[in-house]
Design a protein around this motif. Sequence first.
Motif: not given
Lengths: 306, 645
Positions: A257, A102, A251-254, A231-237
């Motif tokens: 990460a 991203e 939950h991938s958030s800044p 991690p390059a993806s944010y959000g629910e994973l």
Amino acid sequence: MASPLLLDRDFLRTLEEVTLLCRKDLSGTIGSDHRSRNHGPGLEFADYRRYSFGDDPRFLDWSAYLRLGKLFLKIYQTEEHIPVRVLIDTSRSMDCEPESGEPESGEPAGEPKFRYAQRLAATFAYLALLRLDTAVVIPFAESIRKPLVAAGGRERFWPVMEFLNGLGCGGRTDLLASVKQFLRQFTGKGVAVILSDFFDEEGARRAVEMLRFAGHDFVLLHVHTPDEQRPASYGELILEDVETGERRRVHSSPEAAAAYERAFLEYCGRLERLAARNGGRYGRALTSVPYQDFVLRGLRGDRVVE
Amino acid sequence: MNWLAISPLEAALIWSALAAAAVWLYLRHPRPRPKRVSTLRFWRSIEGSSRPRRKRRIGEPWALLAQVLFLLLIVLALADLRPAGQDFEGRYVALLLDSSAWSQSRPAGQAPWIERIRGEADDFVDRLAFGDHVLIVSADADASPLVSFTADRAAMHKAIAAFRASDTAADLPRALELARAAVAGKRRSAIVYIGPGLLDEPQARRIEQFRRDLQQAPPAFRPQLLVRRVGDWPVENRGITRLALRRDTARPDRWRLLAQVHNYGRRAADTTLTISIDGRVLERQTLRLAAGQGQPAHSEFTWADGGLLEAEISPPDALAADNRALAHLPVFRPVHAAVFTRDPKILKPVFATNPYVVTEFLPPGGRPAAVPQVAIYDAVPPPPDPDTDSIVFLPAGAVADKRRGAAGAAKRAGRGQPAAEMRLTAWNPRHPVTRWLRTRDVSVTAAAPLAIGARDVVLAWSDSVPLLVARQQNGHKQVLAAFDLRQSNLPFQPAFPLLMAAAIEWMTGAVEEMADAGTTGEVRVAGPASRVFAPSGAEISFARAGDQLQLLAFQAGLYRIAGPEGEFKLAVNLPPLPAQRWLATSDESSELQAAPPISPARRLWPLFVLLALVPLWAEWHFAEKLRVKSYELATPPSSPPTHNS
């Protein structure tokens, strides 16, 4: 179908000027281009010493005897064969494609991890063959698979590339079991280059200790993609481990990460300290960095090559 | 302030919906994306930071606030809000569309007038200013709104397209009064009539009065009256204006017909009138009609069976609806009466002159050839439980009610011993049997005492002694006379045949003497009803006024009226149509007063659009700030180099 070239021709020419460094006194068969710390039969003069009974009279320096009336023995630098064994991780975790990323990542996605490891394995094999050493490529995952042994100069590099191109990924990583098997199968000392993502920390620790006890000069090359570091993806994973199949919702958030990256870098630091503590070397190969740069700059910095 | 494009409520609803959608988007959790990784161990190690959110929260509230503000300003711009004082309120126009029978006219080589009315109305609506409110009224015998005041052009055009012509004559003054009441109290209002503008004389006088009333209104609230006449007048049209039928009193199966045919055109014309019943042609007449004149047509025919009589004129002309008229002919069936008597010479002359009754004279105990509708017992004791309607003249000295006993009956009657001779002193004027009887020259001797039941109705008295009683029991009607006809002079009185005929009519129902047809518009019909069906088959509503039925018949044809005693039919034809043209004044023929100009500078929507740019920029700014913050968090400055070099 023709195999793709793992290393381009320009890079191969560049590698002519690169030498794989050994940090340990390894006794191998004589005849390689590797200068040994042991003196013995060779072509390059190293030193003189007083003749002792039992020395080979063919190495007496008769000119010195005529001038000085004493027997001196000419000593030559021994050029030994040092087997270079490249252990390449073929577990399923090496098969992860880097995420296209991203905009937050700000970095190129890089090439696939296993491809990168294949290139590095080919590089080390080529360096070995250049110096007339024996290059052994040993794939491993849960255990080591059938290795490829190449010796006899650069002309034997093509089978190495064929072999590497034919490798595929599968199975879980068991570095300890693989190293144990390796040590049983290859008893002679040599340079062991392990190309892996080292996501088996406990196995890596014990494997490194065994390599040290076995007297190998080892290099840990930690191959990973940029998104494995950050991690390059944010959000629910919903993350699924490629080897164990374990699933976890995150939950991938800044913030997450950043914490993840801290944990990853700490792990890399632990690996580096582990290698150093056991007399080995550690290098982190980020797949977004062109492999040529990594070999010529990164590995030089790590004193793996010169 | 004015909201010209949308109402404040609509604007609030739109903004609320958009704001709710924006909040939902900000709160929305996308479905978790599955991903295969080799680094799950690191996620496990930071479980506290990566735990999935339980509560929804807005990531950047300021960005959301800016977006909501942006939406509000955009909605206000769309609403075309304008400042107070210099605003444009819009005019209120009552648009009267003539839907009378004349609107169905289609003069040779021309479009139907109804189409021209629709076209004129559509053009008028299109020429109105944005924000003008229009009430559309269908003007025929009634004046009913097609659409209430609205600024929605689509609704206006839809109502105009749905507008249909009826078979009634227009009551234009009534429609104008309705329009005036609708625009009362409104500034810049107008009443616009579109149609052929055909009136009769009384309507023309009422319109003149309407104009005078308009002039008395305050100028600020005086509606402008405009007339848009459609079509050329006169048109070549002939129509049946009346159709009436009556029975011959001497021969109930013989009918006399009267049809009135009118020529509305400017030329004399020959018209053929065809009379038919249930498709069977009875007669054809050729009528010479002078221009603008009517002419009656008479006919007589014998027809005992009922049916649908149809009068039709030919050749076809501009208006087809009035070329045909209907009447429903009732069936004629004479009443069958059995007279039980030992001496028929008294009653025979009475029934011999009555064509509505067929009598069979029988001795006491005789068996009639067919079951009679009415049994008449002349000095013959009736059966204890009569199985038919009956008229009973008790024999002299008879006991009236054997079930109760003569003594008891006499006591209940409380009238003492019967007089030797009594004089009939009063008739019951409220009962249908005796309501037409007035004679007092009736004397009776040897009258029997009558026992009066709770539901009996006394029809005639001698002082306070009942001589004649109407009784209903076991579903049968009975007229009971306390005397023998031979002991009275009643048979020699002119009232006697009337009494017998009225008694039989009360028992068997009246014979319909007329076959008159109604006319479209307001129709009143006698008798109860539960449902009324129009010729199209649709059920229509009606009102009850006393024992009458009141309904609005907009369609000519045969109406079916269902009541408790069965269904009967009512023919409804077109009325005489008005044939006088509305003479519009120059003011009425002028154009609608122009709407006050709207100053472009006063429009606020550009300002709202400009203002909306500010929150739009703010939202972008906050969203970008969030993105930069995310990136900075993801790339901490302390991050080590990507490889050991």
